[in-house]
Design an enzyme around this catalytic site. Structure first.
Site, mmCIF file in Angstrom:
data_model
loop_
_atom_site.group_PDB
_atom_site.id
_atom_site.type_symbol
_atom_site.label_atom_id
_atom_site.label_comp_id
_atom_site.label_asym_id
_atom_site.label_seq_id
_atom_site.Cartn_x
_atom_site.Cartn_y
_atom_site.Cartn_z
ATOM 1 N N TYR A 112 2.442 -21.122 7.869
ATOM 2 C CA TYR A 112 3.306 -20.797 9.011
ATOM 3 C C TYR A 112 2.488 -20.474 10.256
ATOM 4 C CZ TYR A 112 5.993 -20.369 4.823
ATOM 5 O OH TYR A 112 6.533 -20.617 3.612
ATOM 6 N N SER B 173 8.199 -19.559 -1.519
ATOM 7 C CA SER B 173 7.960 -20.771 -0.702
ATOM 8 C C SER B 173 6.937 -21.733 -1.297
ATOM 9 C CB SER B 173 7.502 -20.376 0.691
ATOM 10 O OG SER B 173 8.597 -19.936 1.438
HETATM 11 O O1 DON Z 1 14.113 -18.612 1.969
HETATM 12 C C1 DON Z 1 13.372 -17.634 1.974
HETATM 13 O O2 DON Z 1 13.275 -16.888 2.928
HETATM 14 C C2 DON Z 1 12.549 -17.375 0.733
HETATM 15 N N1 DON Z 1 13.235 -17.845 -0.428
HETATM 16 C C3 DON Z 1 11.193 -18.005 0.794
HETATM 17 C C4 DON Z 1 10.328 -17.552 1.949
HETATM 18 C C5 DON Z 1 8.871 -17.587 1.712
HETATM 19 O O3 DON Z 1 8.375 -17.460 0.621
HETATM 20 C C6 DON Z 1 8.029 -17.661 2.923
HETATM 21 N N2 DON Z 1 6.628 -17.621 2.563
HETATM 22 N N3 DON Z 1 5.730 -16.932 2.864
#
Ligand code: DON
Length: 297
Positions: free
Chosen positions: A232, A55
């Site tokens: 978040y 993310s």
């Molecule tokens: O789309 C997703 O769920 C992952 N590619 C990225 C999520 C993520 O890194 C959330 N962060 N803490």
């Protein structure tokens, strides 16, 4: 930094396993890099080890979209903290397909849709942008990780199709998902990331490639969004403990900005319940406390 507060946490968290390809990473790792506005780099631990930025890529996507869309982009994505997990669907339905902010998954998918409309090869445009910002022409996306994400895409696909139903998605959902996952699967190390985000600590200016990436005003706006929504449903806790604009990824990386001074990247793969690096948060807290970095006075 007080190592005694950080080291015992290694072994206490859980490596992300909802993306199967990420579950294989060795949990017992920690790295940190700090990049100063004068170009000085400090690093410790496994600062040269590549990891999946996940993310954290949402900050690159937002920056690229801001450069090309300006103010109009805020008609399609909000600027409020969600107070929900990064992959939550609940607000999207009753807020008519407008995601709360660009850092939750739904928001990043809309931003990816904007970039998809603007670039013929959206992932390659993004990869070139990241390579330039990090001053590293060898950066690439890990196909094993992005393929694994695509295979287990149900939640992200649901968000994107729901936004499409509300008229807030222009392109083919599956095409956008591929590019979004390729961006998340970029492999970078702490030094690359600290360097790449130095423009956010320097009024939008990237010193090593002499480029005004964003205006000074846009830079304060991105930092404001990072401070309110970058972690978040843990954004409040991060403000309380660290007091810096920041962005996490489920690969265990966290970037933090000390405005007008430093950009920082910490990495340790084990996560807490909100999906943020357990040891990474503790390291940033110890550093911020001992140096007096919090932007809150
Ligand atoms: O789309 C997703 O769920 C992952 N590619 C990225 C999520 C993520 O890194 C959330 N962060 N803490």
């Amino acid at each position: 930094m007080n190592r005694k507060k950080v080291r015992p946490l290694i072994g206490q968290g859980k490596v992300a396993d909802y993306i199967p390809a990420l579950a294989n990473v060795n949990p017992n790792q920690f790295g940190i890099a700090v990049y100063g506005n004068d170009g000085t780099t400090y690093h410790a631990g496994q600062a040269h080890t590549d990891f999946s930025i996940q993310s954290i890529s949402k900050v690159f996507s937002l920056t690229l979209a801001m450069k090309h869309y300006g103010e109009t982009m805020w008609e399609r994505v909000g600027r409020e903290p969600s107070g929900n997990p990064f992959n939550s669907l609940v607000q999207l339905e009753y807020e008519a397909g407008i995601p709360r902010n660009p850092f939750i998954n739904a928001g990043a998918l809309v931003v990816s849709d904007m970039n998809q409309s603007r670039f013929a090869s959206p992932h390659y445009a993004m990869r070139e942008f990241i390579r330039r910002l990090a001053d590293n022409p060898n950066l690439h996306s890990d196909k094993v990780v992005s393929t694994s994400e695509y295979e287990f895409r149900a939640r992200n696909a649901s968000m994107a199709y729901l936004m499409k139903a509300f008229g807030n998605f222009e392109n083919d959902v599956e095409d956008v998902l591929h590019n979004y996952f390729d961006n998340c699967a970029m492999q970078m190390n702490c030094i690359d990331l600290a360097k790449a985000f130095s423009f956010l600590a320097n009024k939008g200016y990237s010193r090593h490639n002499d480029e005004q990436v964003l205006t000074a005003r846009e830079t304060t706006q991105v930092n404001g969004l990072l401070a309110t929504s970058g972690l978040y449903d843990e954004a409040g806790n991060f403000a309380f403990r660290v007091g810096l604009p920041g962005k996490s990824g489920v690969g265990g990386g966290i970037i933090a900005i000390v405005p007008n001074r430093f950009s920082v990247c910490v990495w340790s793969p084990e996560l807490n319940k909100s999906g943020n690096s357990l040891a990474g948060m503790a390291a940033l807290e110890a550093l911020s406390e001992s140096i007096g970095w919090s932007v809150f006075g």
